[in-house]
Design an enzyme around this catalytic site. Sequence first.
Site, short mmCIF file in Angstrom:
data_model
loop_
_atom_site.label_atom_id
_atom_site.label_comp_id
_atom_site.label_asym_id
_atom_site.label_seq_id
_atom_site.Cartn_x
_atom_site.Cartn_y
_atom_site.Cartn_z
CB SER A 32 -14.46 -23.67 -11.18
OG SER A 32 -14.67 -24.59 -10.15
CG ASP B 147 -14.97 -27.17 -13.24
OD1 ASP B 147 -15.39 -27.01 -12.08
OD2 ASP B 147 -13.76 -27.28 -13.52
#
Length: 452
Positions: free
Chosen positions: A97, A241
């Site tokens: 992420s 992401d």
Amino acid sequence: MPERLFGTNGVRGVVNEDMTSDLALQMGKAIGVVMGGTVAIATDTRVSADMIKMAVSSGIMSVGINVLDLGVLPTPALQYYVKTHDNVRGGVMITASHNPPQFNGIKCISFDGTEASRKEEEEIEAHYYNNIPCALWNSIGDMERIRGAGEEYVNAIVSNVDAEAIREADLKVCLDCANGAAYETSPLLLKKLNVRAITINCNPQGEFPGRQSEPTEENLRDLLSLTRSTRSDLGIAHDGDADRCVFITSDGKFVSGDKSLALLSRYALSKKKGQVVTPISSSSLVEEIVEGSGGTIEYTAVGSPIVARKMMEIGAVFGGEENGGLIFPEQQYCRDGGMTIAKMLECIVKDGSLKIQMSELPVYYTVKKKIDCPDDMKKHVLEYIAKESVGARIDHTDGLKVVFDDGWVLARPSGTEPAFRIFSESKDEETAKERAGKYEALVTGYLNQWFK
Ligand code: MG
């Protein structure tokens, strides 16, 4: 009891230190056994993406399970693929992420496209720490490359908004993907909605993340000035992401996740009355706007899978987190950065520019503090502050939230770091600061007794 492998967001670590190909291979075997049928896999754009993906895939195939390699995709695009393809039993997303580039992670997706539950993670953990037998040589799994999963995801988003109204508005935006997973899907989405896009950090061959990948005001300086100087209708930024998305107004002002959550809650409630779900760390702005729009607010503990599950349980109309992670039940029960872009475009076409909508919102001041605190002390700190707050209105949903007539303070142990977090909010800036300082002093005072 096996050691805990999963954190609050899958398994994450520094590549070739704790996130190694050996770990990924064993994880793959455990995932294959637990999912028990075809697994779809995708990655973000990190340097280590292929290494981790190949190791996980090899582990999955070694226990007799087939792998579909979807390439580079935003996490919600993989989730959408898993949800909508009946032959797929689960998904694996290789991403860390917003963490720095030396990190990578393995995140598991259930058959219905939601993030794996704690129970599923425990099952994977239990296998991980055991010897997993391999399949016979003639029944190992195979790997197929699938193209077009990104476009399927984009088409679904387009079908879930008033695409005609957006197309006719002839909008212009600036988009910053942090050279991350949405570099292809978000520009494609904008093209399909007839929105002119000026892109920065949308190059998968560029250095990841191109800028610090957490989409905060400090990390988006280039986008702020680009949006202002090009007189664009919006600035749009993802995390690595692209399950999250934040916005910039046409005059270059950063819109915090609380505010976009409030605006899109109001927009959702204008179409259908019902409940909006958010963690207790979100600004009271959201509650004020939701109640003013004829809806009710439902609070949960912190964590997007918790919000998503609560939304499914009660049939909420909308939900999300204060960090730009918003969940649209009409599309799927997970944070969805692409869907957030499309809904915000629809919202400004129908309700007026983001700049004007922002200027009409009530003002709350939030002060956030982070205090270093060893993991084994967190429980004691929490008990101590509870004792010190006797007589006050307390909410125990997550950590300790002390509610005042004109604001609140939330003291909660971090789920991912050896730290304690203090959030203080009030309509009066001084009050918010003063209370944050008071609770910070309580925590540090207690810890200092132990670490003199
Ligand atoms: Mg993310």
